[in-house]
Enzyme design. Structure first.
Site, PDB file in Angstrom:
ATOM      1  N   HIS A  17       0.837  -1.207   0.000  1.00  0.00           N
ATOM      2  CA  HIS A  17       0.000   0.000   0.000  1.00  0.00           C
ATOM      3  C   HIS A  17       0.875   1.261   0.000  1.00  0.00           C
ATOM      4  O   HIS A  17       0.590   2.219  -0.714  1.00  0.00           O
ATOM      5  CB  HIS A  17      -0.876   0.055   1.266  1.00  0.00           C
ATOM      6  CG  HIS A  17      -1.959  -0.989   1.353  1.00  0.00           C
ATOM      7  ND1 HIS A  17      -2.026  -1.889   2.383  1.00  0.00           N
ATOM      8  CD2 HIS A  17      -3.026  -1.250   0.557  1.00  0.00           C
ATOM      9  CE1 HIS A  17      -3.106  -2.666   2.236  1.00  0.00           C
ATOM     10  NE2 HIS A  17      -3.718  -2.314   1.112  1.00  0.00           N
ATOM     11  N   LYS A  41     -16.661  -7.505   5.542  1.00  0.00           N
ATOM     12  CA  LYS A  41     -15.493  -8.372   5.358  1.00  0.00           C
ATOM     13  C   LYS A  41     -14.970  -8.913   6.681  1.00  0.00           C
ATOM     14  O   LYS A  41     -13.948  -9.605   6.678  1.00  0.00           O
ATOM     15  CB  LYS A  41     -14.363  -7.575   4.686  1.00  0.00           C
ATOM     16  CG  LYS A  41     -14.580  -7.301   3.211  1.00  0.00           C
ATOM     17  CD  LYS A  41     -13.310  -6.710   2.615  1.00  0.00           C
ATOM     18  CE  LYS A  41     -13.400  -6.577   1.109  1.00  0.00           C
ATOM     19  NZ  LYS A  41     -12.203  -5.921   0.552  1.00  0.00           N
ATOM     20  N   ARG A  90      -1.558  -6.018  -8.521  1.00  0.00           N
ATOM     21  CA  ARG A  90      -0.482  -6.966  -8.254  1.00  0.00           C
ATOM     22  C   ARG A  90      -0.427  -7.941  -9.408  1.00  0.00           C
ATOM     23  O   ARG A  90       0.181  -7.686 -10.420  1.00  0.00           O
ATOM     24  CB  ARG A  90      -0.726  -7.697  -6.920  1.00  0.00           C
ATOM     25  CG  ARG A  90      -0.397  -6.848  -5.721  1.00  0.00           C
ATOM     26  CD  ARG A  90      -1.056  -7.349  -4.477  1.00  0.00           C
ATOM     27  NE  ARG A  90      -2.500  -7.171  -4.561  1.00  0.00           N
ATOM     28  CZ  ARG A  90      -3.323  -7.236  -3.537  1.00  0.00           C
ATOM     29  NH1 ARG A  90      -2.857  -7.525  -2.346  1.00  0.00           N
ATOM     30  NH2 ARG A  90      -4.611  -7.036  -3.691  1.00  0.00           N
ATOM     31  N   SER A 128      -2.840  -7.769   2.568  1.00  0.00           N
ATOM     32  CA  SER A 128      -3.230  -7.716   3.985  1.00  0.00           C
ATOM     33  C   SER A 128      -3.657  -9.094   4.474  1.00  0.00           C
ATOM     34  O   SER A 128      -3.365  -9.469   5.607  1.00  0.00           O
ATOM     35  CB  SER A 128      -4.376  -6.722   4.181  1.00  0.00           C
ATOM     36  OG  SER A 128      -3.966  -5.429   3.825  1.00  0.00           O
TER      37      SER A 128
HETATM   38  P1  ADP Z   1      -9.850  -3.586  -0.838  1.00  0.00           P
HETATM   39  O1  ADP Z   1     -10.679  -4.285   0.202  1.00  0.00           O
HETATM   40  O2  ADP Z   1     -10.496  -2.336  -1.363  1.00  0.00           O
HETATM   41  O3  ADP Z   1      -9.328  -4.472  -1.931  1.00  0.00           O
HETATM   42  P2  ADP Z   1      -7.092  -3.467   0.143  1.00  0.00           P
HETATM   43  O4  ADP Z   1      -6.603  -2.718   1.344  1.00  0.00           O
HETATM   44  O5  ADP Z   1      -6.937  -4.936   0.145  1.00  0.00           O
HETATM   45  O6  ADP Z   1      -8.612  -3.027  -0.002  1.00  0.00           O
HETATM   46  O7  ADP Z   1      -6.403  -2.899  -1.179  1.00  0.00           O
HETATM   47  C1  ADP Z   1      -6.541  -1.558  -1.576  1.00  0.00           C
HETATM   48  C2  ADP Z   1      -5.879  -1.360  -2.934  1.00  0.00           C
HETATM   49  O8  ADP Z   1      -4.465  -1.511  -2.816  1.00  0.00           O
HETATM   50  C3  ADP Z   1      -6.316  -2.365  -4.000  1.00  0.00           C
HETATM   51  O9  ADP Z   1      -6.370  -1.696  -5.264  1.00  0.00           O
HETATM   52  C4  ADP Z   1      -5.207  -3.379  -4.005  1.00  0.00           C
HETATM   53  O10 ADP Z   1      -5.098  -4.015  -5.273  1.00  0.00           O
HETATM   54  C5  ADP Z   1      -4.005  -2.480  -3.741  1.00  0.00           C
HETATM   55  N1  ADP Z   1      -2.883  -3.215  -3.171  1.00  0.00           N
HETATM   56  C6  ADP Z   1      -2.831  -3.866  -1.990  1.00  0.00           C
HETATM   57  N2  ADP Z   1      -1.633  -4.459  -1.800  1.00  0.00           N
HETATM   58  C7  ADP Z   1      -0.896  -4.174  -2.909  1.00  0.00           C
HETATM   59  C8  ADP Z   1       0.427  -4.521  -3.360  1.00  0.00           C
HETATM   60  N3  ADP Z   1       1.219  -5.294  -2.630  1.00  0.00           N
HETATM   61  N4  ADP Z   1       0.822  -4.049  -4.567  1.00  0.00           N
HETATM   62  C9  ADP Z   1      -0.003  -3.290  -5.332  1.00  0.00           C
HETATM   63  N5  ADP Z   1      -1.255  -2.941  -4.970  1.00  0.00           N
HETATM   64  C10 ADP Z   1      -1.713  -3.371  -3.788  1.00  0.00           C
END
Ligand code: ADP
Length: 160
Positions: A17, A41, A90, A128
């Site tokens: 992030h 979630k 990713r 996460s």
């Molecule tokens: P959500 O529940 O909205 O998916 P997340 O916190 O899991 O929330 O992710 C928020 C955004 O950050 C998403 O677009 C996700 O693809 C991106 N993201 C999370 N981890 C990574 C990473 N390691 N590399 C690139 N993008 C990431």
């Protein structure tokens, strides 16, 4: 002044992030990190704790604002005059979901553009959910999260 909104669950915030935010700062003057309530979630951390972790991660960075929300993202973007939604990609597995999400957001407000960035290769496997799973079993994921997140994770179990 170009403002983007970066929404997510951030349960917890990871270095993936952080990398996305840093890339976003090259493209936008200001980024609003919007921590989604996401109670459906069943997150590991409540929304206030997730917001606290995000705040601590970016303390002193004046181009970053943070907030929590549980409404419609496009409404939030409109309220804050954000012209873009920042998201990270990713693997190909992210694409289908992100594609649908951006199409839906475009339907709701055609003036808000979704912008995708890719994090550094070493963070492409960081999520996460991976952090939660490994740390709950006592695994050491401390190098994958901001330092301020470490105290929130379960204790690391000794391998021996
Ligand atoms: P959500 O529940 O909205 O998916 P997340 O916190 O899991 O929330 O992710 C928020 C955004 O950050 C998403 O677009 C996700 O693809 C991106 N993201 C999370 N981890 C990574 C990473 N390691 N590399 C690139 N993008 C990431």
């Amino acid at each position: 002044m170009k403002t983007a909104i970066y929404p997510g669950t951030f349960d917890p915030i990871t270095l993936g992030h952080v990398d996305v935010v840093q890339r976003g700062l090259k493209l936008f003057d200001q980024i609003i990190i919007a921590v989604a309530d996401s109670s459906k979630k069943s997150p590991m951390f409540d929304v206030q704790t997730r917001l606290n972790m995000v705040n601590a991660t970016f303390a002193g960075e004046n181009r970053i604002q943070t907030l929590s929300f549980d409404g419609l993202l496009v409404n939030l973007a409109q309220q804050h005059q954000a012209t873009a939604i920042l998201r990270g990609l990713r693997a190909a597995s992210d694409f289908e979901y992100e594609f649908q999400l951006s199409a839906m957001n475009r339907k709701l407000d055609a003036n808000i553009e979704s912008v995708f960035v890719m994090a550094r290769e070493e963070y492409t496997f960081v999520s996460s959910s991976f952090i939660r799973e490994i740390s709950s079993m006592g695994g050491d994921v401390t190098t994958l999260v901001p330092e301020v997140v470490r105290p929130y994770l379960p204790p690391i179990k000794d391998k021996r």
